[in-house]
Design a protein around this motif. Structure first.
Motif, short mmCIF file in Angstrom:
data_model
loop_
_atom_site.label_atom_id
_atom_site.label_comp_id
_atom_site.label_asym_id
_atom_site.label_seq_id
_atom_site.Cartn_x
_atom_site.Cartn_y
_atom_site.Cartn_z
N ARG A 152 20.42 74.37 34.93
CA ARG A 152 21.48 73.76 34.27
C ARG A 152 22.09 74.87 33.20
O ARG A 152 23.17 74.97 33.01
N THR A 153 21.13 75.52 32.73
CA THR A 153 21.41 76.63 31.58
C THR A 153 22.52 77.68 32.11
O THR A 153 23.55 78.14 31.69
N HIS A 154 21.95 78.33 33.38
CA HIS A 154 22.90 79.00 34.05
C HIS A 154 24.22 78.73 34.65
O HIS A 154 25.03 79.56 34.42
N ILE A 155 24.14 77.46 34.97
CA ILE A 155 25.65 76.79 35.45
C ILE A 155 26.42 76.71 34.01
O ILE A 155 27.81 77.09 34.37
N CYS A 156 25.81 76.45 32.93
CA CYS A 156 26.73 76.25 31.60
C CYS A 156 27.36 77.54 31.24
O CYS A 156 28.38 77.86 30.89
N SER A 157 26.39 78.78 31.67
CA SER A 157 26.80 79.89 31.40
C SER A 157 27.75 80.70 32.18
O SER A 157 28.78 81.35 31.59
N ALA A 158 27.80 80.20 33.44
CA ALA A 158 28.85 80.65 34.37
C ALA A 158 30.01 80.03 33.83
O ALA A 158 31.25 80.55 34.10
N LEU A 159 29.95 78.70 33.56
CA LEU A 159 31.20 78.10 33.29
C LEU A 159 32.03 79.01 31.94
O LEU A 159 33.26 78.92 31.90
N GLU A 160 30.88 79.07 31.22
CA GLU A 160 31.54 79.78 29.97
C GLU A 160 32.16 81.00 30.24
O GLU A 160 33.30 81.49 29.76
N LYS A 161 31.67 81.82 31.02
CA LYS A 161 32.30 83.28 31.28
C LYS A 161 33.62 82.82 32.30
O LYS A 161 34.57 83.82 32.24
N LEU A 162 33.49 81.96 33.11
CA LEU A 162 34.73 81.76 34.07
C LEU A 162 35.82 81.21 33.16
O LEU A 162 37.02 81.35 33.23
N ALA A 163 35.73 80.43 32.01
CA ALA A 163 36.32 79.76 30.94
C ALA A 163 36.90 80.96 30.13
O ALA A 163 37.71 80.46 29.01
N GLN A 164 36.36 81.97 29.89
CA GLN A 164 36.70 83.13 28.91
C GLN A 164 38.16 83.51 28.93
O GLN A 164 38.58 83.68 29.96
N ARG A 165 38.80 83.29 27.68
CA ARG A 165 40.11 83.64 27.90
C ARG A 165 40.47 84.51 26.73
O ARG A 165 39.73 85.04 25.85
N PRO A 166 41.67 85.62 27.02
CA PRO A 166 42.60 85.30 28.21
C PRO A 166 41.96 85.89 29.29
O PRO A 166 42.83 85.59 30.43
N GLU A 167 41.08 86.52 29.42
CA GLU A 167 40.54 87.17 30.63
C GLU A 167 39.15 86.55 30.86
O GLU A 167 38.22 87.11 30.40
#
Length: 267
Positions: A152-167
């Motif tokens: 669950r923690t790794h999925i949260c981290s993956a989403l955080e990095k995918l959501a990083q803005r602007p890149e």
């Protein structure tokens, strides 16, 4: 879909959600009392979240705190309507993290969908995903049991990095997603130190995984682990990965984690 910007209608809809939230849950001006351990505040209501926005997010001095709700909302409106688009999403994430409100998240998601934003709220992240099936997969992976807290923690981290803005940080989003699968597989096989390749073999032999799925995921693991793969340190040039591929990997890994968790509960 609006992925790299916001038109006036989208900004207005998002402000209206935030305005309604602060108006409906504001309990009055509270003293500035940060909790030392977490940086949060001693009272859980919208006025306290507003103080956090003022002092921690906007970095304004507290002796200039407007204290009156309407003055704060005037500043909030100006920020939402005039700031760079990615900073508006950052503000939304700050508010959701400070004040855990499923009703606010629901209202914001409705506004994002209605105004054709390419983003949706998953957990407390504003992610560049709008497909309903993909969103359900990700949301399910965020509420798996504590026995799979590592995944669950790794999925949260993956989403955080995918959501990083602007890149977005695509490379590390994929690394975290694969690590989620590896973590879940290790829990089920009981081998905490196993690589994903070894764990997949064990899952197949234990009857948790069909041979065809095991073969497919072995190849997926190989894709990220070969000499130029995503999981290795960079050697000159970055591994070639685009947003579509990274999103596919994150969603696919979340779906596979969900499958493994369901398989474990059934077996």
């Amino acid at each position: 879909l609006q992925l790299d910007g916001m038109d006036k209608d989208l900004r207005t809809a998002l402000f209206n959600c935030l305005n309604g939230f602060f108006n409906s849950t504001w309990e009055g001006a509270l003293p500035y009392i940060p909790l030392e351990a977490s940086g949060r505040y001693g009272y859980a209501d919208a006025s306290n979240t507003a103080i956090g926005v003022w002092a921690n997010y906007w970095k304004n001095p507290m002796d200039e705190w407007p204290s009156v709700r309407t003055y704060f909302l005037d500043d909030l409106k100006e920020y939402v309507m005039e700031s760079p688009w990615h900073r508006v999403y950052d503000l939304i994430e700050y508010v959701l993290d400070d004040y855990d409100s499923s009703l606010l998240a629901e209202a914001l998601n409705y506004a994002l969908e209605k105004e054709m934003s390419g983003y949706r709220i998953v957990g407390k992240e504003v992610v560049p995903i709008s497909d309903e099936c993909e969103l359900r997969v990700l949301e399910e992976s965020l509420v798996i049991g504590d026995g799979f807290s590592g995944a669950r923690t790794h999925i949260c981290s993956a989403l955080e990095k995918l959501a990083q803005r602007p890149e977005p940080d695509l490379r590390n989003a994929v690394k975290e997603a694969i690590s989620a699968v590896e973590s879940a597989a290790c829990v089920i096989t009981g081998d905490a130190g196993a690589t994903l390749g070894k764990a997949l073999n064990a899952l197949e032999s234990q009857g948790h995984l069909h041979p065809a799925l095991k073969s497919a995921w072995s190849k997926m693991y190989g894709y990220t682990s070969d000499e130029d793969g995503i999981r290795h340190a960079l050697s000159g040039a970055d591994a070639c990965i685009d947003f579509a591929t990274a999103k596919y990997m994150v969603v696919s890994c979340a779906a596979f984690v969900n499958l493994l968790v369901a398989s474990d509960s059934c077996g």
